[in-house]
Scaffold this active site. Structure first.
Site, PDB file in Angstrom:
ATOM      1  N   SER A  18       0.846  -1.204   0.026  1.00 32.15           N
ATOM      2  CA  SER A  18      -0.015  -0.217   0.079  1.00 32.15           C
ATOM      3  C   SER A  18       0.957   1.272   0.189  1.00 32.15           C
ATOM      4  O   SER A  18       2.081   1.248   0.278  1.00 32.15           O
ATOM      5  CB  SER A  18      -0.747  -0.013   1.344  1.00 32.15           C
ATOM      6  OG  SER A  18      -1.495   1.202   1.472  1.00 32.15           O
ATOM      7  N   TYR A  38      -2.171  -1.225  10.644  1.00 28.41           N
ATOM      8  CA  TYR A  38      -2.189  -1.333   9.061  1.00 28.41           C
ATOM      9  C   TYR A  38      -0.895  -0.825   8.344  1.00 28.41           C
ATOM     10  O   TYR A  38      -0.231  -1.909   7.743  1.00 28.41           O
ATOM     11  CB  TYR A  38      -3.454  -0.852   8.496  1.00 28.41           C
ATOM     12  CG  TYR A  38      -3.579  -1.006   6.980  1.00 28.41           C
ATOM     13  CD1 TYR A  38      -3.899  -2.086   6.439  1.00 28.41           C
ATOM     14  CD2 TYR A  38      -3.291   0.130   5.925  1.00 28.41           C
ATOM     15  CE1 TYR A  38      -3.895  -2.321   5.020  1.00 28.41           C
ATOM     16  CE2 TYR A  38      -2.914   0.013   4.697  1.00 28.41           C
ATOM     17  CZ  TYR A  38      -3.565  -1.239   4.207  1.00 28.41           C
ATOM     18  OH  TYR A  38      -3.576  -1.276   2.790  1.00 28.41           O
TER      19      TYR A  38
END
Length: 270
Positions: free
Chosen positions: A129, A142
């Site tokens: 990401s 995350y």
């Protein structure tokens, strides 16, 4: 024709990748917790697979090799995450995120590398990401899991490159997937000291996700990595990701910390 294992292959980016590679004539195995969630292209083999199960990696790779005789490409796409203050995130949730985003993919790598080495080569694509370099407030675990996956991938590539195995990190920005629904639907704990800020985050994310990209863009980038004679070490996909990653690289740590602090302060409002 390549034999490809894709995790998270029943929705979002993973499903777009499965469709793209199947259309190119590859033999694709789509692994997910619910492989029947969406119709898969003809010829794609669904596999029920839970990344958080420590035993699942070996059996899944073995099943692909048994069915196809080899494994050329592993695409670690599946991931998870929740929004909330680190202070209010318990150990069980933190462990779940790390299991799915880091330990599960690396267990698959550990199972796949001996197969690829015996064949004389292979490709591993680890989907992270833009948050692997851009820490997101209220997505601490995350961000940490994706940063760890990116770092481990670079080290892994150096270790196994001599066997003809290439590792690529693909870092997408925001794309239209089921996962982004959580950006506006996350819960806020009763009596949370962060309530006002989290309500502001919900409102900001509602605007942000309106501009989310088509997952096909990520699928195309991954397909290019699979086909390349000398695949890149890292690919950042999406204009938002490219802009924000550049911002991180061009900003000194103290200035970047101030930017994040200001962003959180703005969410809370006057």
């Amino acid at each position: 024709m390549a034999v490809v294992l894709v995790t998270g292959g029943s929705s979002g980016i993973g499903l777009a990748v499965v469709r793209r590679l199947a259309a190119a004539g590859d033999q694709v195995f789509a692994a997910s917790r619910n492989p029947q969630r969406a119709p898969l292209p003809e010829g794609v083999t669904p596999i029920a697979f839970d990344l958080a199960d420590p035993r699942a990696a070996d059996t899944t790779v073995a099943s692909v090799v048994m069915a196809a005789g080899r494994l050329d490409v592993l695409i670690n796409n599946a991931g998870t995450g929740t929004l909330g203050p680190l202070e209010e995130t318990d150990d069980d949730e933190a462990h779940r995120i790390l299991e799915v985003n880091l330990f599960g993919p690396m267990r698959l790598v550990r199972a796949a590398v001996p197969v690829m080495r015996s064949q004389g080569g292979g490709r591993i694509v680890n989907v992270t990401s833009m948050n692997d370099v851009l820490p997101a407030p209220f997505a601490s675990w995350y961000s940490a899991s994706k940063a760890a996956l990116a770092s481990a991938s670079v080290a892994l590539d150096a270790e196994i490159h001599g066997f003809g195995i290439f590792v690529t990190v693909v870092a997408p920005g925001l794309f239209r997937t089921e996962m982004i629904e959580g950006l506006v639907s996350f819960g806020i704990a009763e009596g949370s000291a962060y309530r006002k800020t989290l309500e502001g985050l919900r409102a900001e994310n509602t605007v942000y996700i309106a501009g989310a990209g088509n997952p096909q863009e990520v699928a195309d980038a991954i397909d290019q990595c699979v086909r390349a004679d000398d695949p890149p070490a890292r690919v950042v996909v999406g204009a938002d990701a490219q802009e924000l990653v550049k911002l991180v690289h061009d900003t000194d740590p103290d200035s970047f910390a101030k930017l994040l602090r200001a962003e959180v302060a703005t969410l809370a409002g006057p």
